[in-house]
Motif scaffolding. Structure first.
Motif, PDB file in Angstrom:
ATOM      1  N   ILE A 143      29.669  21.850 -72.100  1.00 56.46           N
ATOM      2  CA  ILE A 143      30.404  22.947 -71.763  1.00 56.46           C
ATOM      3  C   ILE A 143      29.920  24.073 -72.767  1.00 56.46           C
ATOM      4  O   ILE A 143      29.861  24.082 -74.133  1.00 56.46           O
ATOM      5  CB  ILE A 143      31.934  22.691 -72.025  1.00 56.46           C
TER       6      ILE A 143
ATOM      7  N   VAL B 179      35.453  27.676 -74.156  1.00 60.93           N
ATOM      8  CA  VAL B 179      36.943  27.238 -73.649  1.00 60.93           C
ATOM      9  C   VAL B 179      37.732  28.487 -73.799  1.00 60.93           C
ATOM     10  O   VAL B 179      38.090  28.830 -74.845  1.00 60.93           O
ATOM     11  CB  VAL B 179      37.495  26.112 -74.670  1.00 60.93           C
TER      12      VAL B 179
ATOM     13  N   VAL C  32      34.968  26.344 -69.289  1.00 59.65           N
ATOM     14  CA  VAL C  32      36.387  25.853 -68.811  1.00 59.65           C
ATOM     15  C   VAL C  32      37.541  26.699 -69.343  1.00 59.65           C
ATOM     16  O   VAL C  32      37.467  27.376 -70.474  1.00 59.65           O
ATOM     17  CB  VAL C  32      36.491  24.618 -69.352  1.00 59.65           C
TER      18      VAL C  32
ATOM     19  N   LYS D 279      40.113  17.285 -77.120  1.00 59.32           N
ATOM     20  CA  LYS D 279      39.695  17.808 -75.755  1.00 59.32           C
ATOM     21  C   LYS D 279      38.386  18.658 -75.822  1.00 59.32           C
ATOM     22  O   LYS D 279      37.541  18.570 -75.207  1.00 59.32           O
ATOM     23  CB  LYS D 279      40.672  18.708 -75.074  1.00 59.32           C
TER      24      LYS D 279
ATOM     25  N   VAL E 235      36.003  17.156 -64.888  1.00 58.34           N
ATOM     26  CA  VAL E 235      34.703  17.568 -65.432  1.00 58.34           C
ATOM     27  C   VAL E 235      33.516  16.622 -65.406  1.00 58.34           C
ATOM     28  O   VAL E 235      32.427  16.879 -65.144  1.00 58.34           O
ATOM     29  CB  VAL E 235      34.988  17.827 -66.909  1.00 58.34           C
TER      30      VAL E 235
ATOM     31  N   TRP F  95      35.323  16.406 -76.985  1.00 62.42           N
ATOM     32  CA  TRP F  95      35.055  15.828 -75.615  1.00 62.42           C
ATOM     33  C   TRP F  95      34.261  16.748 -74.495  1.00 62.42           C
ATOM     34  O   TRP F  95      33.178  16.441 -74.203  1.00 62.42           O
ATOM     35  CB  TRP F  95      36.023  15.091 -74.803  1.00 62.42           C
ATOM     36  N   LEU F  96      34.667  17.855 -74.478  1.00 63.80           N
ATOM     37  CA  LEU F  96      34.088  18.823 -73.628  1.00 63.80           C
ATOM     38  C   LEU F  96      32.754  19.206 -74.310  1.00 63.80           C
ATOM     39  O   LEU F  96      31.761  19.532 -73.347  1.00 63.80           O
ATOM     40  CB  LEU F  96      34.926  20.141 -73.419  1.00 63.80           C
TER      41      LEU F  96
ATOM     42  N   ARG G  61      30.121  17.664 -63.440  1.00 68.89           N
ATOM     43  CA  ARG G  61      29.074  17.570 -64.336  1.00 68.89           C
ATOM     44  C   ARG G  61      27.974  16.505 -63.492  1.00 68.89           C
ATOM     45  O   ARG G  61      26.841  16.786 -63.800  1.00 68.89           O
ATOM     46  CB  ARG G  61      29.244  17.046 -65.946  1.00 68.89           C
TER      47      ARG G  61
ATOM     48  N   ASP H  26      41.618  15.986 -66.671  1.00 67.32           N
ATOM     49  CA  ASP H  26      40.547  16.964 -66.990  1.00 67.32           C
ATOM     50  C   ASP H  26      39.189  16.064 -67.204  1.00 67.32           C
ATOM     51  O   ASP H  26      38.020  16.397 -66.804  1.00 67.32           O
ATOM     52  CB  ASP H  26      40.860  17.318 -68.634  1.00 67.32           C
ATOM     53  N   GLU H  27      39.390  14.791 -67.938  1.00 67.36           N
ATOM     54  CA  GLU H  27      37.988  14.417 -68.172  1.00 67.36           C
ATOM     55  C   GLU H  27      37.328  13.763 -66.777  1.00 67.36           C
ATOM     56  O   GLU H  27      36.149  13.907 -66.477  1.00 67.36           O
ATOM     57  CB  GLU H  27      38.362  12.827 -68.842  1.00 67.36           C
TER      58      GLU H  27
ATOM     59  N   VAL I 236      40.832  23.393 -66.681  1.00 66.02           N
ATOM     60  CA  VAL I 236      41.235  22.292 -67.363  1.00 66.02           C
ATOM     61  C   VAL I 236      42.832  22.383 -67.786  1.00 66.02           C
ATOM     62  O   VAL I 236      43.430  23.156 -67.097  1.00 66.02           O
ATOM     63  CB  VAL I 236      40.303  21.832 -68.446  1.00 66.02           C
TER      64      VAL I 236
END
Ligand code: MG
Length: 379
Positions: free
Chosen positions: A243, A246, A219, A234, A206, A237-238, A210, A202-203, A197
């Motif tokens: 996820i 990170v 990520v 971010k 992913v 949201w992940l 997903r 990114d959104e 990412v």
């Protein structure tokens, strides 16, 4: 989860790490028989080891389709050990800079016996400058040589516990949504995935990945987010995307801002670009939950062994990663991998025409090789 590592001594006096404190006593001194042979010195060589990536490789910094690593050979007493120098442009390294560093290192270790391992490392670290990948290659070659000389795999010489290898992640390279979905299908035999990412999409990326898998996904932002606020948004949201953790949200020069990110983040945060050597580890307490150790960054198997002990002692989760490298470099990491909680050892799975063979993986779990040394041979 893997049980914490138990090691006899963690720190020497003065806060500096003494590698000998971590090594089994049987390896701390050269065998008597070798001392008396009077054989000293070794022939060293570094040549290019070009690797071709199966798919273009995109991270927040760049895109690449091939990699020029180096193959280091160390020959002494009729035995040859191999090491791989995997340069990373992020650290100012290239094959060309490795060649220059290697010339200096080779001169500095002239006359040493391969049994004087720590003297090799200390001299190499002093001469190599930013080219830690050369130190790593030398350390791998010394261990490979020693294992072949003693007829034992490196992990056994190190006293590494067996039966506790974590599953490695397999990276799904960034591409169009359809290609990424196809890559997820191609990765059916790997139970854990990793996604880059820190990129503009990114959104979307992913979400696309997903949408076709329920597997655990980790990520790596590769320093791609530019502020603590952006990272926190971010990461929140992940988390909604399931996820697991990170890696390196912010640039390494923004380490201090990681305190705020860590306080707000609902996911574990792992340092990568912020942690190169053992000396970097203590300063990351309170800023990250885990450290991602790579042989090419820290200077090889010996230092990765030390970092596992130090990281564990300071309360970090331990991750072992890699560069794009052949089975040679990955085999060196596999030798210490049971000390680590999270593995990201897929560099050789992302190339075609691997120049080394001998490693095997099943359901994402690397087998500790049983051959002598690093357990791999030229293909
Ligand atoms: Mg990383």
């Amino acid at each position: 989860m893997i049980a914490p590592v138990s090691r006899r001594t963690l720190l020497s006096t003065g806060g500096a790490l003494a590698a000998s404190a971590f090594l089994p006593t049987s390896l701390a001194a050269p065998p008597e028989a070798t001392k008396t042979t009077g054989t000293r010195g070794a022939k060293l060589d570094l040549r290019s080891l070009p690797l071709k990536l199966t798919h273009a490789w995109t991270i927040s910094r760049n895109t690449s389709t091939e990699k020029k690593n180096g193959l280091l050979t160390l020959t002494a007493e009729g035995v040859t050990g191999y090491g791989e120098a995997a340069a990373n442009v992020r650290y100012g390294q290239s094959f060309e800079s490795a060649e220059k560093a290697f010339a200096k290192v080779a001169k500095a270790v002239e006359g040493l016996s391969p049994w004087e391992h720590l003297a090799w490392l200390e001299r190499a670290e002093k001469e190599a400058g930013v080219d830690s990948e050369v130190v790593a290659a030398l350390d791998m070659a010394l261990w490979d040589w020693k294992g072949k000389k003693l007829g034992a795999p490196v992990h056994r010489l190190l006293g590494i516990p067996t039966g506790r290898m974590a599953v490695t992640t397999y990276s799904i390279g960034i591409d169009t949504a359809d290609v990424m979905k196809a890559k997820v299908k191609e990765a059916a035999r790997y139970p854990h995935l990793k996604v880059k990412v820190g990129l503009p999409d990114d959104e979307a990326n992913v979400t696309a990945i997903r949408s076709v898998t329920d597997k655990p996904i980790r990520v790596d932002a590769n320093e791609g987010w530019k502020s603590a606020a952006e990272a926190v948004t971010k990461i929140a949201w992940l988390k909604t995307m399931g996820i697991e953790f990170v890696e390196q949200p912010l640039p390494s020069f923004m380490n201090a801002e990681m305190k705020a990110v860590k306080a707000a983040a609902g996911l574990p945060l792992v340092a990568d670009e912020s942690v190169l050597h053992p000396a970097d580890v203590p300063g990351l307490v309170g800023l990250f939950d885990g450290i991602n150790v790579k042989l090419a960054k820290c200077g090889g198997i010996t230092r990765a062994y030390e970092m596992a002990a130090l990281g564990r002692a300071l309360g970090f989760k331990l991750m072992l990663g890699c560069m794009i490298e052949s089975s040679l470099g990955i085999a060196a990491a596999v030798a210490v991998a049971p000390l680590y909680d999270w593995l990201d050892l897929d560099g050789n799975l992302l190339i075609t025409g691997d120049p080394f063979k001998g490693l095997s993986i099943k359901d994402g779990v690397w087998a500790l090789p049983f051959g002598p040394g690093l357990g791999v041979v030229p293909a």
